[in-house]
Design a protein around this motif. Sequence first.
Motif, PDB file in Angstrom:
ATOM      1  N   LYS A   1       0.855  -1.181   0.000  1.00 28.27           N
ATOM      2  CA  LYS A   1       0.000   0.000   0.000  1.00 28.27           C
ATOM      3  C   LYS A   1       0.892   1.232   0.000  1.00 28.27           C
ATOM      4  N   ARG A   2       0.545   2.163  -0.870  1.00 28.85           N
ATOM      5  CA  ARG A   2       1.294   3.418  -0.953  1.00 28.85           C
ATOM      6  C   ARG A   2       0.363   4.560  -0.611  1.00 28.85           C
ATOM      7  N   ARG A   3       0.758   5.760  -0.962  1.00 25.62           N
ATOM      8  CA  ARG A   3      -0.005   6.954  -0.564  1.00 25.62           C
ATOM      9  C   ARG A   3      -1.503   6.799  -0.827  1.00 25.62           C
ATOM     10  N   GLY A   4      -2.265   7.274   0.111  1.00 24.38           N
ATOM     11  CA  GLY A   4      -3.709   7.180  -0.006  1.00 24.38           C
ATOM     12  C   GLY A   4      -4.236   5.761   0.084  1.00 24.38           C
TER      13      GLY A   4
END
Length: 149
Positions: free
Chosen positions: A44-47
């Motif tokens: 999982k990355r930004r947001g």
Amino acid sequence: MEKTLPPIPAKRYFTIGEVGDLCGVKPHVLRYWEQEFTQLRPMKRRGNRRYYQHHEVLMIRRIRDLLYDQGFTISGARNKMQELLQVERDKKRSGEVQLDGMEVLEIHDSEMDGFDEPGDVPDEEMAVMELHAIKKELLDIRELLMATA
């Protein structure tokens, strides 16, 4: 419900929409499966955007097959996935090398006898010998690390 799935492109990361298209399931189903199958952990990355890797796409296809084509319940598919992963771990521990997720080669020391000169060995056998040497080095390193711990 036998549906041919498209080939998985040679990419490092896939979005949830791409994985949905590649596996024939909707994104909300993928998010639900993440809760039910602990082995499925996309990055999982930004947001909180999910990025799946190739092995996770293959895992999702396997889960889809168990649920949709073979008729397993979620619980049954979860147990089957744990069983399949344990078999793969056991194979790795016993010295088998898996190539491209399909072909399994088992390497024994007796197979290494008689190959003194690199020119005597065909390319495929040379690759197997190199893998064997790397495996031995890694096992030696692991043994050294465990001794110092």
